[in-house]
Design an enzyme around this catalytic site. Sequence first.
Site, PDB file in Angstrom:
ATOM      1  N   PRO A 297       0.813  -1.214   0.000  1.00 36.96           N
ATOM      2  CG  PRO A 297       0.012  -1.021   2.177  1.00 36.96           C
ATOM      3  CD  PRO A 297       0.792  -1.930   1.292  1.00 36.96           C
ATOM      4  NE  ARG A 336      -3.729  11.800  -7.476  1.00 35.61           N
ATOM      5  CZ  ARG A 336      -4.998  11.618  -7.199  1.00 35.61           C
ATOM      6  NH1 ARG A 336      -5.688  12.576  -6.595  1.00 35.61           N
ATOM      7  NH2 ARG A 336      -5.596  10.496  -7.519  1.00 35.61           N
ATOM      8  CB  CYS A 367       0.790  30.001 -18.364  1.00 38.37           C
ATOM      9  SG  CYS A 367       1.368  31.396 -17.446  1.00 38.37           S
TER      10      CYS A 367
HETATM   11  N1  LLP Z   1       2.681  -1.493  -6.181  1.00 37.90           N
HETATM   12  C1  LLP Z   1       2.802  -1.187  -7.486  1.00 37.90           C
HETATM   13  C2  LLP Z   1       3.519  -2.102  -8.370  1.00 37.90           C
HETATM   14  C3  LLP Z   1       2.245  -0.023  -7.997  1.00 37.90           C
HETATM   15  O1  LLP Z   1       2.355   0.243  -9.281  1.00 37.90           O
HETATM   16  C4  LLP Z   1       1.570   0.869  -7.115  1.00 37.90           C
HETATM   17  C5  LLP Z   1       0.999   2.117  -7.613  1.00 37.90           C
HETATM   18  C6  LLP Z   1       1.483   0.519  -5.759  1.00 37.90           C
HETATM   19  C7  LLP Z   1       2.046  -0.668  -5.318  1.00 37.90           C
HETATM   20  C8  LLP Z   1       0.800   1.380  -4.741  1.00 37.90           C
HETATM   21  O2  LLP Z   1      -0.547   1.561  -5.006  1.00 37.90           O
HETATM   22  P1  LLP Z   1      -1.438   2.417  -3.986  1.00 37.90           P
HETATM   23  O3  LLP Z   1      -1.580   1.627  -2.717  1.00 37.90           O
HETATM   24  O4  LLP Z   1      -0.744   3.705  -3.744  1.00 37.90           O
HETATM   25  O5  LLP Z   1      -2.715   2.597  -4.701  1.00 37.90           O
HETATM   26  N2  LLP Z   1      -0.352   8.634  -9.802  1.00 37.90           N
HETATM   27  C9  LLP Z   1      -1.620   7.981  -9.564  1.00 37.90           C
HETATM   28  C10 LLP Z   1      -1.428   6.661  -8.868  1.00 37.90           C
HETATM   29  C11 LLP Z   1      -0.546   5.718  -9.622  1.00 37.90           C
HETATM   30  C12 LLP Z   1      -0.326   4.435  -8.870  1.00 37.90           C
HETATM   31  C13 LLP Z   1       0.814   3.711  -9.427  1.00 37.90           C
HETATM   32  N3  LLP Z   1       1.100   2.470  -8.812  1.00 37.90           N
HETATM   33  C14 LLP Z   1      -2.520   8.901  -8.765  1.00 37.90           C
HETATM   34  O6  LLP Z   1      -2.124  10.020  -8.469  1.00 37.90           O
HETATM   35  O7  LLP Z   1      -3.661   8.541  -8.457  1.00 37.90           O
END
Ligand code: LLP
Length: 445
Positions: A297, A336, A367
């Site tokens: 997570p 985002r 801008c």
């Molecule tokens: N493991 C892997 C291989 C991942 O690609 C990710 C997130 C995570 C764990 C962690 O996931 P989380 O628990 O944070 O959901 N930039 C996007 C989110 C991209 C997530 C990428 N991978 C946003 O701002 O919503």
Amino acid sequence: MTDFNYRPTMNVGGDGALYIGGMKAADLAREYGTPLYVFDEDQIRLMMRTYKGAIERHYGNGLPLYASKAFSCLSMYSIAKSEGLGVDVVSGGELFTAKKAGFPMKNVFFHGNSKTDEELKMAVDFRVGYVVVDSAEEAKILNDFAKEKGRVQNILVRVNPGVEAHTHKYVQTATNGSKFGFPIWDGRALGFTKEILGFKNLRICGYHCHIGSQIFEKQSFVVAAQKMVEFFASVKKECGFTPAVMNLGGGFGIFYEGDDPKMKPEDYDGFVAAISDAVTTGCKSARLKKPRLVIEPGRSIVGEAGITLYTVNTIKNASEDVRYVAVDGGMGDNPRYALYESRYTVLAAEKADAPATRKVTIAGKCCESGDMIAADVYLPDVERGDILAVLSTGAYNYSMASNYNRNVIPGAILVSGGKADVIIKKQTLSDLTRGDVIPQRIKNK
Ligand code: LLP
């Protein structure tokens, strides 16, 4: 008054002001300047402990990793280390930061679908616990580097279980055609495993999958877990070994605004319980030895722990029903909205209990027309100089920040029990030109 996911360390005081970590948000804004990222240390630790306790209780042999792409800086690796978590990193930069923070390399998992030779070399040199291999080229190069060092590198293989999670399509990662992982449904993951077994300097310890991010449906995680168990059984049958590690990635959703579930630690505990149960039950019926269970997570550890404070600059009625409140930050510190049209809860930091009757859009200062922080949110009347707090900005805000328009990237502070410490210094104007070079031939003209 705007509702949010209250918690003991972030709430509205009797004076109507927003407090975080025992500190008045507006005071922090005035002391440290805005934009400012503020992180609630107790909430970060609470979430880390929640995952650690949950995996121990519901499964036994497991390890939560903090997905450091959500927010990476020296202090975050120090906190993860002190809470006994592992971390996942996705670049040489994150790996370097983890190493510099003194994070135990054996608990580092190195991801990425397109690692460079330098990054792979770094992984071997630093002795990272596991490289999560996502291509045949990578396996070969990694094997060569490990051989040069006379070592055997532990790896996991990233597989795609083919689960369509209900989330924004940009953050779905396990669909047909995804750039990540080897599909398990068409034999490619098994085929690659057989190839890997021929590499003398790689030890295949297990598999990794990640279905996406900002997911609330337990069932998506359960299905992924079940598919992974089935896949483990086919590896045992076809390749003659039982994988020791099952890494199911991250992706648990958080509260941003409105009808989003107001997630509490026990809800995340529930996710882990469901996943644990699916793996345990699946292994039992497939007569498989239970693998070590890893989860990753990121957002749910740090997302709600972080808020961003801004100062209101200008207010403009663009049309009859569009009123912009423009702040001193924007897509540079939070891209985002521009990327995903993300939604947020926004509060007037010193009038957090006032009726929020005005529909406004919080605009950034860049801008670019799409540079918004939050569209159609309700605030009390605000004026230039007021402090706004945008909630749930701890994950993927600082980590995706840029110097667009040559705005400096804000600093970050960590608050706990009425104390605040800088964990990332705000960039200075001279940081902006630090890497710039004017070639002599241009200077001379
Ligand atoms: N493991 C892997 C291989 C991942 O690609 C990710 C997130 C995570 C764990 C962690 O996931 P989380 O628990 O944070 O959901 N930039 C996007 C989110 C991209 C997530 C990428 N991978 C946003 O701002 O919503």
